[in-house]
Design a protein around this motif. Structure first.
Motif, PDB file in Angstrom:
ATOM      1  N   ARG A 124       0.826  -1.216   0.000  1.00 46.02           N
ATOM      2  CA  ARG A 124       0.000   0.000   0.000  1.00 46.02           C
ATOM      3  C   ARG A 124       0.855   1.259   0.000  1.00 46.02           C
ATOM      4  O   ARG A 124       0.533   2.243  -0.678  1.00 46.02           O
ATOM      5  N   ALA A 125       1.965   1.231   0.721  1.00 43.14           N
ATOM      6  CA  ALA A 125       2.850   2.395   0.750  1.00 43.14           C
ATOM      7  C   ALA A 125       3.487   2.639  -0.616  1.00 43.14           C
ATOM      8  O   ALA A 125       3.600   3.786  -1.073  1.00 43.14           O
ATOM      9  N   ILE A 126       3.904   1.559  -1.278  1.00 42.95           N
ATOM     10  CA  ILE A 126       4.503   1.695  -2.605  1.00 42.95           C
ATOM     11  C   ILE A 126       3.470   2.193  -3.610  1.00 42.95           C
ATOM     12  O   ILE A 126       3.735   3.111  -4.409  1.00 42.95           O
ATOM     13  N   GLU A 127       2.280   1.604  -3.593  1.00 40.78           N
ATOM     14  CA  GLU A 127       1.234   1.999  -4.543  1.00 40.78           C
ATOM     15  C   GLU A 127       0.807   3.443  -4.356  1.00 40.78           C
ATOM     16  O   GLU A 127       0.413   4.116  -5.317  1.00 40.78           O
ATOM     17  N   ALA A 128       0.912   3.948  -3.121  1.00 38.18           N
ATOM     18  CA  ALA A 128       0.525   5.337  -2.848  1.00 38.18           C
ATOM     19  C   ALA A 128       1.613   6.329  -3.254  1.00 38.18           C
ATOM     20  O   ALA A 128       1.384   7.543  -3.222  1.00 38.18           O
ATOM     21  N   GLY A 129       2.784   5.814  -3.638  1.00 40.00           N
ATOM     22  CA  GLY A 129       3.872   6.684  -4.030  1.00 40.00           C
ATOM     23  C   GLY A 129       4.553   7.371  -2.858  1.00 40.00           C
ATOM     24  O   GLY A 129       5.180   8.424  -3.021  1.00 40.00           O
ATOM     25  N   ASP A 130       4.463   6.775  -1.684  1.00 38.87           N
ATOM     26  CA  ASP A 130       5.064   7.379  -0.499  1.00 38.87           C
ATOM     27  C   ASP A 130       6.588   7.415  -0.628  1.00 38.87           C
ATOM     28  O   ASP A 130       7.210   6.520  -1.197  1.00 38.87           O
ATOM     29  N   LYS A 131       7.177   8.457  -0.046  1.00 30.88           N
ATOM     30  CA  LYS A 131       8.632   8.569   0.007  1.00 30.88           C
ATOM     31  C   LYS A 131       9.198   7.922   1.263  1.00 30.88           C
ATOM     32  O   LYS A 131      10.336   7.469   1.270  1.00 30.88           O
ATOM     33  N   LEU A 132       8.385   7.908   2.343  1.00 34.20           N
ATOM     34  CA  LEU A 132       8.813   7.352   3.622  1.00 34.20           C
ATOM     35  C   LEU A 132       7.919   6.188   4.020  1.00 34.20           C
ATOM     36  O   LEU A 132       6.725   6.172   3.721  1.00 34.20           O
ATOM     37  N   HIS A 133       8.508   5.239   4.715  1.00 34.06           N
ATOM     38  CA  HIS A 133       7.772   4.095   5.258  1.00 34.06           C
ATOM     39  C   HIS A 133       8.467   3.704   6.550  1.00 34.06           C
ATOM     40  O   HIS A 133       9.461   4.324   6.950  1.00 34.06           O
ATOM     41  N   GLY A 134       7.942   2.724   7.254  1.00 27.22           N
ATOM     42  CA  GLY A 134       8.602   2.321   8.480  1.00 27.22           C
ATOM     43  C   GLY A 134       7.728   1.468   9.360  1.00 27.22           C
ATOM     44  O   GLY A 134       6.895   0.699   8.876  1.00 27.22           O
ATOM     45  N   ALA A 135       7.934   1.628  10.671  1.00 31.81           N
ATOM     46  CA  ALA A 135       7.221   0.821  11.657  1.00 31.81           C
ATOM     47  C   ALA A 135       6.927   1.682  12.870  1.00 31.81           C
ATOM     48  O   ALA A 135       7.610   2.683  13.125  1.00 31.81           O
ATOM     49  N   THR A 136       5.909   1.267  13.631  1.00 27.68           N
ATOM     50  CA  THR A 136       5.456   2.033  14.786  1.00 27.68           C
ATOM     51  C   THR A 136       5.240   1.123  15.979  1.00 27.68           C
ATOM     52  O   THR A 136       4.580   0.090  15.867  1.00 27.68           O
ATOM     53  N   VAL A 137       5.794   1.507  17.122  1.00 23.37           N
ATOM     54  CA  VAL A 137       5.472   0.871  18.393  1.00 23.37           C
ATOM     55  C   VAL A 137       4.434   1.743  19.082  1.00 23.37           C
ATOM     56  O   VAL A 137       4.593   2.967  19.163  1.00 23.37           O
ATOM     57  N   HIS A 138       3.364   1.100  19.570  1.00 22.17           N
ATOM     58  CA  HIS A 138       2.304   1.879  20.204  1.00 22.17           C
ATOM     59  C   HIS A 138       1.676   1.115  21.354  1.00 22.17           C
ATOM     60  O   HIS A 138       1.758  -0.123  21.430  1.00 22.17           O
ATOM     61  N   PHE A 139       1.079   1.868  22.268  1.00 14.61           N
ATOM     62  CA  PHE A 139       0.231   1.256  23.281  1.00 14.61           C
ATOM     63  C   PHE A 139      -1.024   0.730  22.597  1.00 14.61           C
ATOM     64  O   PHE A 139      -1.547   1.357  21.665  1.00 14.61           O
ATOM     65  N   VAL A 140      -1.523  -0.393  23.048  1.00 13.36           N
ATOM     66  CA  VAL A 140      -2.702  -1.015  22.443  1.00 13.36           C
ATOM     67  C   VAL A 140      -3.956  -0.527  23.157  1.00 13.36           C
ATOM     68  O   VAL A 140      -4.022  -0.514  24.395  1.00 13.36           O
ATOM     69  N   THR A 141      -4.942  -0.124  22.357  1.00 11.80           N
ATOM     70  CA  THR A 141      -6.265   0.240  22.864  1.00 11.80           C
ATOM     71  C   THR A 141      -7.307  -0.561  22.094  1.00 11.80           C
ATOM     72  O   THR A 141      -6.964  -1.427  21.288  1.00 11.80           O
ATOM     73  N   GLU A 142      -8.570  -0.237  22.326  1.00 17.24           N
ATOM     74  CA  GLU A 142      -9.647  -0.954  21.644  1.00 17.24           C
ATOM     75  C   GLU A 142      -9.633  -0.717  20.136  1.00 17.24           C
ATOM     76  O   GLU A 142     -10.133  -1.540  19.373  1.00 17.24           O
ATOM     77  N   GLU A 143      -9.082   0.393  19.695  1.00 12.02           N
ATOM     78  CA  GLU A 143      -9.043   0.709  18.266  1.00 12.02           C
ATOM     79  C   GLU A 143      -7.910  -0.050  17.596  1.00 12.02           C
ATOM     80  O   GLU A 143      -6.751   0.066  18.001  1.00 12.02           O
ATOM     81  N   LEU A 144      -8.208  -0.807  16.576  1.00 14.65           N
ATOM     82  CA  LEU A 144      -7.203  -1.610  15.891  1.00 14.65           C
ATOM     83  C   LEU A 144      -6.089  -0.721  15.343  1.00 14.65           C
ATOM     84  O   LEU A 144      -6.350   0.207  14.569  1.00 14.65           O
ATOM     85  N   ASP A 145      -4.846  -1.005  15.750  1.00 11.94           N
ATOM     86  CA  ASP A 145      -3.673  -0.243  15.316  1.00 11.94           C
ATOM     87  C   ASP A 145      -3.861   1.254  15.557  1.00 11.94           C
ATOM     88  O   ASP A 145      -3.320   2.083  14.814  1.00 11.94           O
ATOM     89  N   GLY A 146      -4.601   1.596  16.606  1.00 11.01           N
ATOM     90  CA  GLY A 146      -4.938   2.996  16.819  1.00 11.01           C
ATOM     91  C   GLY A 146      -4.520   3.572  18.154  1.00 11.01           C
ATOM     92  O   GLY A 146      -4.896   4.692  18.479  1.00 11.01           O
ATOM     93  N   GLY A 147      -3.755   2.830  18.954  1.00 11.23           N
ATOM     94  CA  GLY A 147      -3.371   3.324  20.266  1.00 11.23           C
ATOM     95  C   GLY A 147      -2.299   4.400  20.194  1.00 11.23           C
ATOM     96  O   GLY A 147      -1.678   4.616  19.146  1.00 11.23           O
ATOM     97  N   PRO A 148      -2.054   5.090  21.303  1.00 12.13           N
ATOM     98  CA  PRO A 148      -1.070   6.175  21.342  1.00 12.13           C
ATOM     99  C   PRO A 148       0.317   5.702  20.916  1.00 12.13           C
ATOM    100  O   PRO A 148       0.789   4.653  21.341  1.00 12.13           O
ATOM    101  N   LEU A 149       0.970   6.523  20.094  1.00 12.81           N
ATOM    102  CA  LEU A 149       2.254   6.148  19.507  1.00 12.81           C
ATOM    103  C   LEU A 149       3.394   6.394  20.485  1.00 12.81           C
ATOM    104  O   LEU A 149       3.407   7.378  21.221  1.00 12.81           O
ATOM    105  N   ILE A 150       4.361   5.479  20.471  1.00  7.76           N
ATOM    106  CA  ILE A 150       5.548   5.585  21.322  1.00  7.76           C
ATOM    107  C   ILE A 150       6.763   5.982  20.496  1.00  7.76           C
ATOM    108  O   ILE A 150       7.436   6.965  20.774  1.00  7.76           O
ATOM    109  N   VAL A 151       7.071   5.193  19.479  1.00  9.51           N
ATOM    110  CA  VAL A 151       8.223   5.481  18.629  1.00  9.51           C
ATOM    111  C   VAL A 151       7.945   4.988  17.220  1.00  9.51           C
ATOM    112  O   VAL A 151       7.324   3.933  17.034  1.00  9.51           O
ATOM    113  N   GLN A 152       8.403   5.777  16.231  1.00 13.55           N
ATOM    114  CA  GLN A 152       8.307   5.374  14.838  1.00 13.55           C
ATOM    115  C   GLN A 152       9.704   5.301  14.238  1.00 13.55           C
ATOM    116  O   GLN A 152      10.524   6.207  14.428  1.00 13.55           O
TER     117      GLN A 152
END
Length: 215
Positions: A124-152
């Motif tokens: 999805r990142a490649i198809e969108a033509g993004d220049k940056l990509h990566g990974a995110t560590v976050h606290f988990v909440t009820e929202e899927l992949d939506g908890g508060p971010l810690i580090v990217q």
């Protein structure tokens, strides 16, 4: 020493990165159990090789997601963890589970959240033509992949990248930032406040979390 319980479903490469980091002896923590919903997950072998107790709990043996999560919580709580770490645990968790471990449940996701929640993030990142990509560590909440971010962890998408090559590069980044976040938590530098603000050294992090740039 902080007690860590790690949940996996597959090869356990992030688990291995965490174990390798803890073996350096600079972080006051130990993995006390590794739990998988798949009995053949190679990550269980990694844990056994490190002398860590392992448990297998198949979601297929339960009539509902709620029943599985309830049993999983009982198993996790028997280990008295300070932090629960999702490391490739391929299950959508119930609200009861995420609330039970609020503020002490980590996940890592292979995108720069809030972009590309869910699957196929590299494609999805490649198809969108993004220049940056990566990974995110976050606290988990009820929202899927939506908890508060810690580090990217961020890296450049190269013109020659395809989903497989990009995934391999992001994996390396994951193995850098996940132990970093765990170290902060175990050294009592990182907390989640009741209003959802992530604090590092008593200062609130920006909405993108701490940024770690890959060379």
């Amino acid at each position: 020493m902080k007690r860590l319980v790690v949940l996996i479903s597959g090869s356990g490469s992030n688990l291995q990165a965490i174990l390798d980091y803890l073996a350096q002896g600079t972080c006051p923590a130990q993995v006390t159990a590794v739990i998988s919903n798949k009995s053949d997950a190679y990550g269980l072998e990694r844990a056994r090789n490190a002398g860590i107790p392992t448990f297998s709990l198949s979601h297929k043996d339960f009539s509902s997601r709620e029943a599985f999560d309830a049993e999983l919580m009982t198993l996790i709580d028997s280990q008295h963890p300070d932090l629960v770490i999702l490391a490739g645990f391929m299950r959508i968790l119930t609200p009861e589970f995420t609330r039970h471990y609020s503020g002490r449940l980590f996940n890592i996701h292979p995108s720069l959240l809030p972009k590309y929640k869910g699957l196929n993030t590299h494609q999805r990142a490649i198809e969108a033509g993004d220049k940056l990509h990566g990974a995110t560590v976050h606290f988990v909440t009820e929202e899927l992949d939506g908890g508060p971010l810690i580090v990217q962890g961020q890296l450049d998408i190269n013109p020659e990248d395809n989903p497989d090559s990009l995934a391999q590069r992001v994996h390396i980044l994951e193995h850098q930032i996940y132990p970093m976040a765990i170290d902060w938590y175990c050294c009592d530098r990182l907390t989640l406040s009741p209003d959802g603000t992530v604090l590092l050294d008593n200062a609130s992090l920006p909405s993108t979390g701490h940024i770690h740039r890959s060379s």
